[in-house]
Motif scaffolding. Sequence first.
Motif, PDB file in Angstrom:
ATOM      1  N   MET A 182     -18.076  -2.938   0.693  1.00 26.74           N
ATOM      2  CA  MET A 182     -17.381  -4.055   1.357  1.00 26.74           C
ATOM      3  C   MET A 182     -18.382  -4.352   2.615  1.00 26.74           C
ATOM      4  N   ASN A 183     -17.934  -5.540   3.199  1.00 26.79           N
ATOM      5  CA  ASN A 183     -18.510  -6.042   4.423  1.00 26.79           C
ATOM      6  C   ASN A 183     -17.541  -5.594   5.536  1.00 26.79           C
ATOM      7  N   LEU A 184     -17.890  -4.789   6.497  1.00 21.70           N
ATOM      8  CA  LEU A 184     -17.236  -4.593   7.586  1.00 21.70           C
ATOM      9  C   LEU A 184     -18.031  -4.926   8.855  1.00 21.70           C
ATOM     10  N   ARG A 185     -17.685  -6.237   9.319  1.00 22.92           N
ATOM     11  CA  ARG A 185     -18.192  -6.673  10.629  1.00 22.92           C
ATOM     12  C   ARG A 185     -19.791  -6.604  10.553  1.00 22.92           C
ATOM     13  N   GLY A 186     -20.396  -6.820   9.334  1.00 24.81           N
ATOM     14  CA  GLY A 186     -21.930  -6.977   9.186  1.00 24.81           C
ATOM     15  C   GLY A 186     -22.556  -5.814   8.471  1.00 24.81           C
ATOM     16  N   GLN A 187     -21.547  -4.599   8.470  1.00 22.37           N
ATOM     17  CA  GLN A 187     -22.069  -3.576   8.009  1.00 22.37           C
ATOM     18  C   GLN A 187     -21.491  -3.182   6.687  1.00 22.37           C
ATOM     19  N   VAL A 188     -22.482  -2.943   5.581  1.00 26.37           N
ATOM     20  CA  VAL A 188     -22.268  -2.634   4.257  1.00 26.37           C
ATOM     21  C   VAL A 188     -21.715  -1.167   3.931  1.00 26.37           C
ATOM     22  N   LEU A 189     -20.586  -0.989   3.634  1.00 28.34           N
ATOM     23  CA  LEU A 189     -19.740   0.384   3.414  1.00 28.34           C
ATOM     24  C   LEU A 189     -19.402   0.512   1.908  1.00 28.34           C
ATOM     25  N   SER A 190     -19.387   1.716   1.541  1.00 29.10           N
ATOM     26  CA  SER A 190     -18.936   2.104   0.182  1.00 29.10           C
ATOM     27  C   SER A 190     -17.479   2.290   0.538  1.00 29.10           C
ATOM     28  N   VAL A 191     -16.746   2.026  -0.799  1.00 27.69           N
ATOM     29  CA  VAL A 191     -15.222   2.528  -0.571  1.00 27.69           C
ATOM     30  C   VAL A 191     -14.974   3.299  -1.751  1.00 27.69           C
ATOM     31  N   ILE A 192     -14.361   4.420  -1.535  1.00 27.36           N
ATOM     32  CA  ILE A 192     -13.792   5.059  -2.825  1.00 27.36           C
ATOM     33  C   ILE A 192     -12.452   5.162  -2.690  1.00 27.36           C
ATOM     34  N   ASP A 193     -11.690   5.579  -3.908  1.00 27.94           N
ATOM     35  CA  ASP A 193     -10.421   5.830  -3.992  1.00 27.94           C
ATOM     36  C   ASP A 193     -10.126   7.294  -3.944  1.00 27.94           C
ATOM     37  N   LEU A 194      -9.776   7.996  -2.766  1.00 29.49           N
ATOM     38  CA  LEU A 194      -9.785   9.313  -2.698  1.00 29.49           C
ATOM     39  C   LEU A 194      -8.555   9.795  -3.905  1.00 29.49           C
ATOM     40  N   ARG A 195      -7.475   9.141  -4.006  1.00 26.34           N
ATOM     41  CA  ARG A 195      -6.684   9.498  -4.956  1.00 26.34           C
ATOM     42  C   ARG A 195      -7.141   9.842  -6.284  1.00 26.34           C
ATOM     43  N   ARG A 196      -7.862   8.852  -6.781  1.00 28.26           N
ATOM     44  CA  ARG A 196      -8.618   8.835  -8.128  1.00 28.26           C
ATOM     45  C   ARG A 196      -9.535  10.091  -8.184  1.00 28.26           C
ATOM     46  N   ARG A 197     -10.411  10.120  -6.978  1.00 25.22           N
ATOM     47  CA  ARG A 197     -11.445  11.398  -6.924  1.00 25.22           C
ATOM     48  C   ARG A 197     -10.811  12.677  -7.036  1.00 25.22           C
ATOM     49  N   MET A 198      -9.705  12.908  -6.634  1.00 27.37           N
ATOM     50  CA  MET A 198      -9.006  14.026  -6.374  1.00 27.37           C
ATOM     51  C   MET A 198      -7.985  14.099  -7.687  1.00 27.37           C
ATOM     52  N   GLY A 199      -7.687  13.123  -8.588  1.00 26.93           N
ATOM     53  CA  GLY A 199      -6.984  13.280  -9.702  1.00 26.93           C
ATOM     54  C   GLY A 199      -5.598  13.264  -9.455  1.00 26.93           C
ATOM     55  N   ILE A 200      -5.227  12.510  -8.353  1.00 25.57           N
ATOM     56  CA  ILE A 200      -3.528  12.476  -7.766  1.00 25.57           C
ATOM     57  C   ILE A 200      -3.164  10.969  -8.106  1.00 25.57           C
ATOM     58  N   THR A 201      -1.983  10.888  -8.541  1.00 29.96           N
ATOM     59  CA  THR A 201      -1.668   9.645  -9.167  1.00 29.96           C
ATOM     60  C   THR A 201      -1.116   8.878  -7.825  1.00 29.96           C
ATOM     61  N   PRO A 202      -1.680   7.633  -7.599  1.00 29.65           N
ATOM     62  CA  PRO A 202      -1.193   6.767  -6.527  1.00 29.65           C
ATOM     63  C   PRO A 202       0.158   6.686  -6.456  1.00 29.65           C
ATOM     64  N   LEU A 203       0.901   6.429  -5.498  1.00 31.65           N
ATOM     65  CA  LEU A 203       2.259   5.881  -5.313  1.00 31.65           C
ATOM     66  C   LEU A 203       2.437   4.605  -6.023  1.00 31.65           C
ATOM     67  N   ASP A 204       3.448   4.163  -6.635  1.00 32.75           N
ATOM     68  CA  ASP A 204       3.581   3.042  -7.185  1.00 32.75           C
ATOM     69  C   ASP A 204       4.119   2.234  -6.239  1.00 32.75           C
ATOM     70  N   GLY A 205       3.471   0.810  -6.006  1.00 29.88           N
ATOM     71  CA  GLY A 205       3.900  -0.144  -5.243  1.00 29.88           C
ATOM     72  C   GLY A 205       3.990   0.131  -3.698  1.00 29.88           C
ATOM     73  N   SER A 206       3.158   0.947  -3.335  1.00 26.92           N
ATOM     74  CA  SER A 206       3.262   1.157  -1.794  1.00 26.92           C
ATOM     75  C   SER A 206       2.465   0.281  -1.178  1.00 26.92           C
ATOM     76  N   THR A 207       3.150  -0.106   0.209  1.00 26.49           N
ATOM     77  CA  THR A 207       2.797  -1.369   0.800  1.00 26.49           C
ATOM     78  C   THR A 207       2.063  -0.686   2.143  1.00 26.49           C
ATOM     79  N   GLU A 208       1.944   0.450   2.122  1.00 22.67           N
ATOM     80  CA  GLU A 208       1.244   1.064   3.003  1.00 22.67           C
ATOM     81  C   GLU A 208      -0.299   1.611   2.832  1.00 22.67           C
ATOM     82  N   THR A 209      -0.758   1.366   1.825  1.00 21.82           N
ATOM     83  CA  THR A 209      -1.974   1.642   1.488  1.00 21.82           C
ATOM     84  C   THR A 209      -2.992   1.228   2.474  1.00 21.82           C
TER      85      THR A 209
END
Length: 171
Positions: free
Chosen positions: A61-88
Amino acid sequence: MSFLRNSEDKSAKRVPDVHRYLEFNLGDERFAIPLLTVKEVIAVPETTKVPFTPDYFLGVMNLRGQVLSVIDLRRRMGITPLDGSTETAVIITDLGFTHLGVVVDSINRVLAVEGHDFAPPPEIEKNSKTDFVTGCYKSDKNLILFLDVNKILDREEKELIVQTTDPSQVG
């Protein structure tokens, strides 16, 4: 001489050993990371997928001109994400060698933990896949696990992050 010692002891105030953490949810579980490693919390941004990367690696992603990697910590740790969470949200963390965005289900609060309330990691089979759990804390009826995000990633994953965010590192 004994008078001085007694007066010194009475006047010396013991400052509690307090550490601050950012508490968040992954699925139904609570976790926390040291607040000093958190640069900011943002809404989930659009990311550009990088081919041939693991499924938990969402891209860059681009964050104010800086390129950053983004990981889904839930997937990385094998945790099922909450369905329909609006607070992600995405926590931008400082790994020392770069910044990394980690997706979590929700941000709960800043947690102040005194040194004596910090417990060692639970008794789990020690291996390289669980070394990132640095301790735990019992809050109300919940157990909060403290994480070291830097240890969640292995050497190859760290190299991938550097390669995807720093074009001069691509060989």
